[in-house]
Design an enzyme around this catalytic site. Structure first.
Site, PDB file in Angstrom:
ATOM      1  N   THR A   1     -11.206   2.334  -7.375  1.00 54.09           N
ATOM      2  CA  THR A   1     -12.047   3.631  -6.941  1.00 54.09           C
ATOM      3  C   THR A   1     -13.426   3.073  -6.938  1.00 54.09           C
ATOM      4  O   THR A   1     -13.890   1.941  -7.367  1.00 54.09           O
ATOM      5  CB  THR A   1     -11.993   4.411  -8.042  1.00 54.09           C
ATOM      6  OG1 THR A   1     -12.639   5.673  -7.970  1.00 54.09           O
ATOM      7  CG2 THR A   1     -11.951   3.742  -9.414  1.00 54.09           C
ATOM      8  N   HIS A   2     -14.235   3.729  -6.279  1.00 53.94           N
ATOM      9  CA  HIS A   2     -15.671   3.604  -6.177  1.00 53.94           C
ATOM     10  C   HIS A   2     -16.400   4.796  -7.078  1.00 53.94           C
ATOM     11  O   HIS A   2     -17.487   4.766  -7.026  1.00 53.94           O
ATOM     12  CB  HIS A   2     -16.257   3.724  -4.675  1.00 53.94           C
ATOM     13  CG  HIS A   2     -15.345   3.039  -3.819  1.00 53.94           C
ATOM     14  ND1 HIS A   2     -14.449   4.027  -3.159  1.00 53.94           N
ATOM     15  CD2 HIS A   2     -15.177   1.954  -3.300  1.00 53.94           C
ATOM     16  CE1 HIS A   2     -13.751   2.896  -2.302  1.00 53.94           C
ATOM     17  NE2 HIS A   2     -14.262   1.683  -2.481  1.00 53.94           N
TER      18      HIS A   2
ATOM     19  N   ASP B   1       0.941  -1.197  -0.109  1.00 53.50           N
ATOM     20  CA  ASP B   1      -0.016  -0.108  -0.098  1.00 53.50           C
ATOM     21  C   ASP B   1       0.894   1.372  -0.026  1.00 53.50           C
ATOM     22  O   ASP B   1       2.042   1.155   0.521  1.00 53.50           O
ATOM     23  CB  ASP B   1      -0.820   0.165   1.268  1.00 53.50           C
ATOM     24  CG  ASP B   1      -2.330  -0.804   1.314  1.00 53.50           C
ATOM     25  OD1 ASP B   1      -2.306  -1.451   0.138  1.00 53.50           O
ATOM     26  OD2 ASP B   1      -2.701  -1.216   2.195  1.00 53.50           O
TER      27      ASP B   1
ATOM     28  N   ARG C   1      -1.421  -0.405  -8.795  1.00 55.31           N
ATOM     29  CA  ARG C   1      -2.737  -0.224  -8.202  1.00 55.31           C
ATOM     30  C   ARG C   1      -2.955   1.538  -8.405  1.00 55.31           C
ATOM     31  O   ARG C   1      -2.275   2.381  -7.698  1.00 55.31           O
ATOM     32  CB  ARG C   1      -3.166  -0.582  -6.692  1.00 55.31           C
ATOM     33  CG  ARG C   1      -4.614  -0.060  -6.255  1.00 55.31           C
ATOM     34  CD  ARG C   1      -4.507  -0.221  -4.677  1.00 55.31           C
ATOM     35  NE  ARG C   1      -4.915  -1.574  -4.345  1.00 55.31           N
ATOM     36  CZ  ARG C   1      -4.242  -1.951  -3.053  1.00 55.31           C
ATOM     37  NH1 ARG C   1      -3.689  -0.952  -2.223  1.00 55.31           N
ATOM     38  NH2 ARG C   1      -4.162  -3.192  -2.558  1.00 55.31           N
TER      39      ARG C   1
HETATM   40  C1  FAD Z   1      -8.788  -1.039  -2.964  1.00 59.10           C
HETATM   41  C2  FAD Z   1      -8.313   0.250  -2.796  1.00 59.10           C
HETATM   42  C3  FAD Z   1      -7.201   0.438  -1.999  1.00 59.10           C
HETATM   43  C4  FAD Z   1      -6.651   1.791  -1.641  1.00 59.10           C
HETATM   44  N1  FAD Z   1      -5.477   1.792  -1.357  1.00 59.10           N
HETATM   45  C5  FAD Z   1      -4.719   2.978  -0.920  1.00 59.10           C
HETATM   46  C6  FAD Z   1      -3.285   3.013  -0.578  1.00 59.10           C
HETATM   47  O1  FAD Z   1      -2.764   2.324  -0.660  1.00 59.10           O
HETATM   48  N2  FAD Z   1      -3.151   4.243  -0.319  1.00 59.10           N
HETATM   49  C7  FAD Z   1      -4.057   5.505  -0.284  1.00 59.10           C
HETATM   50  O2  FAD Z   1      -3.455   6.597  -0.168  1.00 59.10           O
HETATM   51  N3  FAD Z   1      -5.157   5.118  -0.614  1.00 59.10           N
HETATM   52  C8  FAD Z   1      -5.643   3.966  -1.048  1.00 59.10           C
HETATM   53  N4  FAD Z   1      -7.271   3.966  -1.277  1.00 59.10           N
HETATM   54  C9  FAD Z   1      -8.151   4.870  -1.040  1.00 59.10           C
HETATM   55  C10 FAD Z   1      -8.188   5.996  -1.948  1.00 59.10           C
HETATM   56  O3  FAD Z   1      -6.933   6.834  -2.166  1.00 59.10           O
HETATM   57  C11 FAD Z   1      -9.380   7.088  -2.059  1.00 59.10           C
HETATM   58  O4  FAD Z   1      -9.122   7.531  -0.885  1.00 59.10           O
HETATM   59  C12 FAD Z   1     -10.618   6.210  -1.747  1.00 59.10           C
HETATM   60  O5  FAD Z   1     -10.697   5.312  -2.649  1.00 59.10           O
HETATM   61  C13 FAD Z   1     -11.696   7.256  -2.155  1.00 59.10           C
HETATM   62  O6  FAD Z   1     -11.626   7.624  -3.652  1.00 59.10           O
HETATM   63  P1  FAD Z   1     -12.818   7.159  -4.777  1.00 59.10           P
HETATM   64  O7  FAD Z   1     -11.810   6.802  -6.157  1.00 59.10           O
HETATM   65  O8  FAD Z   1     -13.639   6.155  -4.406  1.00 59.10           O
HETATM   66  O9  FAD Z   1     -13.500   8.409  -5.256  1.00 59.10           O
HETATM   67  P2  FAD Z   1     -14.136   9.599  -4.331  1.00 59.10           P
HETATM   68  O10 FAD Z   1     -14.342  10.689  -5.316  1.00 59.10           O
HETATM   69  O11 FAD Z   1     -13.557   9.980  -2.894  1.00 59.10           O
HETATM   70  O12 FAD Z   1     -15.460   8.857  -4.055  1.00 59.10           O
HETATM   71  C14 FAD Z   1     -16.434   8.451  -5.120  1.00 59.10           C
HETATM   72  C15 FAD Z   1     -17.746   8.159  -4.392  1.00 59.10           C
HETATM   73  O13 FAD Z   1     -17.606   6.719  -3.950  1.00 59.10           O
HETATM   74  C16 FAD Z   1     -17.920   6.550  -2.395  1.00 59.10           C
HETATM   75  N5  FAD Z   1     -16.969   6.413  -1.466  1.00 59.10           N
HETATM   76  C17 FAD Z   1     -15.480   6.841  -1.893  1.00 59.10           C
HETATM   77  N6  FAD Z   1     -14.778   6.588  -0.382  1.00 59.10           N
HETATM   78  C18 FAD Z   1     -15.946   6.190   0.434  1.00 59.10           C
HETATM   79  C19 FAD Z   1     -15.642   6.077   1.821  1.00 59.10           C
HETATM   80  N7  FAD Z   1     -14.545   5.829   2.495  1.00 59.10           N
HETATM   81  N8  FAD Z   1     -16.735   5.610   2.530  1.00 59.10           N
HETATM   82  C20 FAD Z   1     -18.014   5.751   1.940  1.00 59.10           C
HETATM   83  N9  FAD Z   1     -18.311   5.928   0.456  1.00 59.10           N
HETATM   84  C21 FAD Z   1     -17.113   6.256  -0.307  1.00 59.10           C
HETATM   85  C22 FAD Z   1     -18.858   7.879  -2.145  1.00 59.10           C
HETATM   86  O14 FAD Z   1     -20.113   7.655  -2.782  1.00 59.10           O
HETATM   87  C23 FAD Z   1     -18.225   8.938  -3.260  1.00 59.10           C
HETATM   88  O15 FAD Z   1     -19.022   9.911  -3.406  1.00 59.10           O
HETATM   89  C24 FAD Z   1      -7.488   2.613  -1.746  1.00 59.10           C
HETATM   90  C25 FAD Z   1      -8.831   2.540  -2.062  1.00 59.10           C
HETATM   91  C26 FAD Z   1      -9.294   1.250  -2.707  1.00 59.10           C
HETATM   92  C27 FAD Z   1     -10.614   1.431  -3.283  1.00 59.10           C
END
Ligand code: FAD
Length: 307
Positions: free
Chosen positions: A229-230, A132, A182
């Site tokens: 990402t979500h 990570d 990733r």
């Molecule tokens: C598999 C995976 C591994 C990851 N590994 C790392 C890593 O190694 N280092 C690092 O810095 N970050 C990591 N992250 C976190 C990432 O950096 C983001 O902070 C996180 O994924 C939210 O960004 P998003 O792309 O979903 O978009 P966003 O624009 O933040 O979210 C899009 C939508 O998704 C939903 N959503 C997103 N996050 C959440 C939450 N926490 N709770 C509830 N709903 C949510 C909401 O509906 C939001 O409107 C990881 C994320 C994932 C999915």
């Protein structure tokens, strides 16, 4: 920093808030959506259920920044135990590890030694380890340690965060080396000279990084990319690139309990989907940081808390 985010990050480190919120049954109900349990057995059960629905998994025991070598070794052994249990239970699952848990603050040599032990165990079981990416102060050292480890163990990847200004250059270098990457947006509080402060820039950079990877020569060698990402717009960009370029080694990754319908829809449409399952007793600070990630997430929490 956004005041709500600052308040949530302060609460993450506050024993008073911890006592208050962890003692409240409603919090546990919400947390259970994101963290399937405090034990490895509970986490493995969740992985089994995901596998049964056609979803792969990656396991992450919660914890960060240890301060003694003994703690780092204990955490390293725990990573190895997870790999053993995944193998014994025949699960479609790898692990995601953190270098600060394996002693990066104590020295790169400590983290390198412990990482090597985990990778040796993973190699024995033909499994994969993802390092990570943590806060920006660790990025350079994480990439160096990944590079060092990769010489001996090919089944190790790392993470690039699109909010960092340096990431385009890192992607170009790492793609040329065939690094399994990733791509995430990034989850830590970073200064503006290091990270784009505007979400639109972070999103645009995310798509640009995926495009660079899709165009990269490294793909000829089947470099695996995880679109983590979500965000439906990022997922749509990932789908387009995978479809247009026939990128069979790419996969989508999402966190346990977030975007479950989207996970299932992608799997149904034939894409590889991996769910990141965090578990363990120290869920409180992790959970508060998840809430602090984006102000929109607080609404998400409240809707589920009172909904
Ligand atoms: C598999 C995976 C591994 C990851 N590994 C790392 C890593 O190694 N280092 C690092 O810095 N970050 C990591 N992250 C976190 C990432 O950096 C983001 O902070 C996180 O994924 C939210 O960004 P998003 O792309 O979903 O978009 P966003 O624009 O933040 O979210 C899009 C939508 O998704 C939903 N959503 C997103 N996050 C959440 C939450 N926490 N709770 C509830 N709903 C949510 C909401 O509906 C939001 O409107 C990881 C994320 C994932 C999915």
């Amino acid at each position: 920093m956004n005041p709500i985010r600052a308040a949530l990050l302060a609460m993450a480190g506050s024993p008073t808030w911890k006592k208050l919120l962890t003692g409240w049954g409603a919090t546990h109900r919400v947390v259970a959506r994101f963290v399937p349990g405090e034990t490895l057995d509970e986490a493995l059960e969740a992985v089994r259920a995901l596998n049964a629905r056609g979803l792969k998994a990656t396991l992450n025991p919660l914890g960060e920044n240890v301060s003694t070598e003994a703690e780092a070794e204990t955490a390293t052994e725990a990573y190895c135990e997870i790999l053993e249990r995944i193998e014994a239970d025949h699960l479609d699952c790898n692990i995601s590890v953190k270098l600060t848990v394996m002693g990066l603050d104590l020295g790169e040599d400590v983290a390198a030694r412990n990482l090597s032990h985990v990778l040796q165990t993973a190699a024995m079981y033909n499994n994969f380890v993802r390092i990570d990416m943590e806060a920006s102060e660790y990025v350079g050292r994480t990439i160096d340690l990944w590079r060092q480890a990769r010489r001996e163990y090919p089944a190790v990847g790392t993470v690039i965060q699109s909010y960092l200004r340096r990431s385009a250059a890192d992607v170009d270098t790492l793609a040329a080396e065939g690094a399994p990457l990733r791509i995430v947006k990034g989850a830590y509080a970073e200064p503006e000279d290091v990270a784009f402060p505007d979400k639109n820039d972070v999103d645009a950079e995310y798509v640009r990084l995926l495009e660079r990877l899709a165009e990269s020569d490294a793909l000829a060698a089947g470099s695996a990319v995880a679109v983590a990402t979500h965000d439906p717009a990022m997922v749509a960009a990932g789908r387009r690139l995978i479809d247009d370029n026939d990128l069979v080694s790419w996969e989508f990754q999402m966190l346990y309990g977030i975007g479950a319908n989207l996970q299932q829809e992608l799997a149904r449409d034939g894409y590889r989907v991996r769910v990141y399952v965090s578990y363990g007793p120290s869920w409180y600070p992790w959970f508060m940081r998840r809430l602090a990630e984006r102000p929109a997430n607080i609404g998400f929490f409240l809707r589920h808390l009172f909904g």
